[in-house]
Enzyme design. Sequence first.
Site, PDB file in Angstrom:
ATOM      1  CG  ASP A  14      -2.041   1.007   1.099  1.00  0.00           C
ATOM      2  OD1 ASP A  14      -2.842   0.930   0.154  1.00  0.00           O
ATOM      3  OD2 ASP A  14      -2.078   1.914   1.942  1.00  0.00           O
ATOM      4  CB  THR A  15       0.048   4.507   1.466  1.00  0.00           C
ATOM      5  OG1 THR A  15      -1.316   4.355   1.108  1.00  0.00           O
ATOM      6  CG2 THR A  15       0.431   5.960   1.405  1.00  0.00           C
ATOM      7  CB  VAL A  16       5.517   4.934  -0.438  1.00  0.00           C
ATOM      8  CG1 VAL A  16       5.509   3.680  -1.281  1.00  0.00           C
ATOM      9  CG2 VAL A  16       5.191   6.165  -1.294  1.00  0.00           C
ATOM     10  CB  SER A  55       1.359   9.677   2.528  1.00  0.00           C
ATOM     11  OG  SER A  55       0.893   8.376   2.285  1.00  0.00           O
TER      12      SER A  55
END
Length: 364
Positions: free
Chosen positions: A193-195, A210
């Site tokens: 998912d999100t970095v 993000s």
Amino acid sequence: MGMEKTVAIQSAKAFVAVHCGAGFYASHNNSLFISLCRSVCSEVLRTLENGSSAVEAVCAAVVALENNPLTNAGVGSNLTRDGTVECDASVMESSNNLFGACGAVKGVKNPVLLAREILHQQMSPRDGLVAPMIFVGDGAVQFAKSQNVETVDLSFHQTEPRLKKYNEKKRSLHCVDTSTASGAPNDAESELDTVGAIVVDMHGVIAVASSSGGVAFKYSGRIGQAATYGAGIWCETVGADGFACCVSGTGEQIIQTSLAKAFCDALQQDDVSLESEVSSAFLNSKRITGCHPRYMGALVLQVSDWLQSAKGFLHVVHTTPGFCWAMASSNRKNPQAQLSRLLLPRDASSSTNVQSVAVLGYSV
């Protein structure tokens, strides 16, 4: 269940931490993810020590992650049900509490740079109107073009592995949302998912950012935590103390619990541990609907009197099987990196892995 570590801290001037997303990491890619996190930390630390502002540095970190097809952000993002890439991103700064975000954006090369521009526009509102915090969809793309944020062809962010995965899911699920499917990916693939990234600059200003391509096979127009105030990122200064958090995982669950802000609030209370906050605010939260496993991973930073003593702690938390992260500082130029793994029980939502690592706490 979890572990905590506290190490004596030495004075420092700059700090950076990054993560590649909470989720399932294919074992054969371990070294690639760790190497990516380390290289980003090294490069961003150099820019910080050369005088870069916190916002510029944190966005540079996320740009590097967006440009690497390993991650689910920018190039290599998951595809929507319609076979397109729609990205979310956000950035926040502690000195003024400004927040800028974009959601469901197509064709913006680096969504975090659009989020940065939205944040900057709030510093000098025009036409007597309240400056927007969030742009979405076509309006976000139009704003990006008006501010000379680079746009690209809609195929730019697509990669062959993501297209292959999309076609396989479309055939096997017959257009059923993957969030309703059971089972975890096999060891040959990564589901991330999100970095995110957190930095502290030479003036003690904290910034967090993000970026995400969202869940695979999502509905077009869906917005995740990476574009939601208080959910995916948070940072603030309270007296001499500073707090920041970036969260990855199941977006709807993270939005329902405003998780990034909840973690920062918890660190400001003497009688609340982060591990207990994960349990009460997320794993056992009644705000979360549905019966899906509760997946999240987060970097949570707490600093105190930074310019004088640079005291701080970085907490690494995840309930997912994997979470790759790294940190570096003026006192520890060789980044510390780890792909933390958690063996989940049958009831995945009942397991937590909490690590508290002293920021800049190692001799140099």
